[in-house]
Design an enzyme around this catalytic site. Structure first.
Site, mmCIF file in Angstrom:
data_model
loop_
_atom_site.group_PDB
_atom_site.id
_atom_site.type_symbol
_atom_site.label_atom_id
_atom_site.label_comp_id
_atom_site.label_asym_id
_atom_site.label_seq_id
_atom_site.Cartn_x
_atom_site.Cartn_y
_atom_site.Cartn_z
ATOM 1 N N HIS A 91 -13.158 75.282 52.977
ATOM 2 C CA HIS A 91 -12.548 73.973 53.238
ATOM 3 C C HIS A 91 -12.540 73.708 54.744
ATOM 4 C CE1 HIS A 91 -9.647 70.871 51.305
ATOM 5 N NE2 HIS A 91 -10.275 70.322 52.341
ATOM 6 N N ASP A 128 -17.515 73.192 49.625
ATOM 7 C CA ASP A 128 -16.536 73.410 50.693
ATOM 8 C C ASP A 128 -15.117 73.397 50.132
ATOM 9 O OD1 ASP A 128 -15.847 73.719 53.539
ATOM 10 O OD2 ASP A 128 -14.944 71.738 53.315
ATOM 11 N N ARG A 174 -15.718 56.118 53.992
ATOM 12 C CA ARG A 174 -16.277 56.399 55.317
ATOM 13 C C ARG A 174 -17.256 57.560 55.291
ATOM 14 N NH1 ARG A 174 -10.978 54.892 56.268
ATOM 15 N NH2 ARG A 174 -10.615 53.402 57.972
ATOM 16 N N ILE A 175 -16.867 58.663 54.645
ATOM 17 C CA ILE A 175 -17.701 59.866 54.657
ATOM 18 C C ILE A 175 -18.935 59.675 53.782
ATOM 19 C CG2 ILE A 175 -17.769 62.309 54.042
ATOM 20 C CD1 ILE A 175 -14.741 62.369 54.770
ATOM 21 N N ALA A 233 -15.443 67.174 48.991
ATOM 22 C CA ALA A 233 -14.317 66.254 48.788
ATOM 23 C C ALA A 233 -13.087 66.986 48.256
ATOM 24 C CB ALA A 233 -14.741 65.119 47.858
ATOM 25 N N ARG A 234 -13.012 67.174 46.947
ATOM 26 C CA ARG A 234 -11.908 67.891 46.317
ATOM 27 C C ARG A 234 -12.475 68.756 45.194
ATOM 28 N NH1 ARG A 234 -9.575 66.966 50.274
ATOM 29 N NH2 ARG A 234 -7.517 65.990 50.590
ATOM 30 N N ASP A 254 -20.150 53.536 43.554
ATOM 31 C CA ASP A 254 -18.783 53.294 43.987
ATOM 32 C C ASP A 254 -18.383 51.932 43.449
ATOM 33 O OD1 ASP A 254 -16.402 52.543 45.420
ATOM 34 O OD2 ASP A 254 -16.865 54.117 46.874
ATOM 35 N N GLU A 286 -7.290 76.852 45.943
ATOM 36 C CA GLU A 286 -7.509 77.262 47.333
ATOM 37 C C GLU A 286 -6.239 77.891 47.889
ATOM 38 O OE1 GLU A 286 -8.846 73.903 49.601
ATOM 39 O OE2 GLU A 286 -10.604 73.570 48.335
#
Length: 327
Positions: free
Chosen positions: A279, A255, A154-155, A230-231, A174, A260
């Site tokens: 984040h 981000d 989606r993102i 994302a991660r 993808d 974290e």
């Protein structure tokens, strides 16, 4: 009749009140635990049927210690803090919230992309340091830029569609999804080699951990940029620091980090060629509401569907007797 127990393992930065209200209205006893550690969850939620988690680790040890547990509901699209295999082995459903902040995260990535291409963070630092000269930054004409997108969930799709009218070309990788209109599908290594800006939108799995390693960073065009909303562990942090130090990667906007909150003196946070946000890409008043409500609604829906299924199964089991009686 004893009410089912739903336990919030950890409260991160969102007010759980709307979710608590929804759960209580649906007949749940709601508990908010102290710190979300495995020991805390086991001690305070041993009788819980549902866990609603922020970043708390739901390990195999936790799952085995909660014999009544039926569902783990995350407050994010990711499920990487949950031992999904252990859940499956114990018949525990794992539910996420995939669409609550699609617009926010895609917008955050877009803002980061544009700020890097026009050098805004670095130019701002130059001015604040007393230097009124932008010629030292490598600034880009957007119509000559290729943006690479890794991941078309989606993102990723929203980001690719938003950036496409602004730049020369958008290419994407993808293996499970086709690209939106105007975006070219390529292999992973082809996208990496083509991208002036590489934006990451993948889940974290064992296969994607450190996907952007020293070799792939080295394969990017000289002077390119990296965006990650994302991660953090999708990128090898040490390799990225080296690429920034050498200038092969001009700058990175992050981000998310591997650790974290960041450790003291984290080299990427301290680096003069990074932009780091805490984040926070998913945040807005609307998404804060949706994350909490949708997480709680997942739990309510799961138990409602389970009750309906048990009722239907009982009715089905009884039906042959009724048929035999009437025949």
């Amino acid at each position: 009749m004893t009410r089912p127990v739903a336990a919030y393992t950890d409260i991160v930065d969102l007010d759980p009140a709307p979710g608590v209200a929804l759960l209580e209205q649906s007949g749940f006893e709601v508990r908010i635990l102290d710190d979300g550690s495995p020991a805390d969850i086991i001690a305070q939620a041993a009788d819980a049927q549902a866990l609603l988690i922020g970043y708390a680790p739901v390990t195999a040890q936790v799952i085995e210690a909660l014999p009544r547990l039926r569902v783990v509901a995350t407050q994010s699209a990711g499920v990487d803090t949950v031992d999904v295999a252990a859940c499956a082995a114990h018949g525990v459903e794992v539910m996420n919230v995939p669409g609550a902040a699609t617009e926010e995260v895609a917008s955050h990535a877009l803002a980061m992309t544009l700020s890097l291409l026009r050098g805004l963070p670095m130019l701002d630092r130059e001015v604040r340091a007393g230097r009124w000269d932008g010629s030292r930054e490598r600034l880009h004409r957007l119509s000559e830029v290729t943006v690479g997108v890794l991941g078309l969930g989606r993102i990723g799709r929203a980001y690719a569609s938003a950036v496409r009218p602004l730049v020369d070309r958008v290419v994407a990788y993808d293996p499970l999804a086709s690209p939106p209109p105007g975006v070219e599908a390529m292999s992973l290594d082809e996208v990496v080699a083509a991208a002036t800006v590489l934006s990451l939108h993948l889940p974290l799995t064992e296969k994607t951990r450190h996907l952007l390693d020293r070799d792939r960073l080295g394969a990017m065009p000289a002077g390119s940029f990296v965006v990650n909303v994302a991660r953090g562990a999708l990128i090898d942090s040490e390799a990225l620091r080296e690429a920034l130090d050498s200038g092969h990667i001009t700058a990175a906007a992050l981000d998310v980090l591997e650790h974290e909150p960041p450790r003291p003196n984290d080299p990427l946070v301290a680096h003069p060629r990074t932009v780091v946000t805490p984040h926070a890409a998913y945040l807005s008043p609307a998404s804060a509401r949706d994350y909490v409500v949708l997480q709680a609604r997942n739990v309510v829906t799961f138990f409602a569907e389970r009750a309906n299924h048990e009722h239907d199964t009982a009715s089905f089991s009884a039906s042959p007797t009724r048929q035999e009686t009437s025949s």
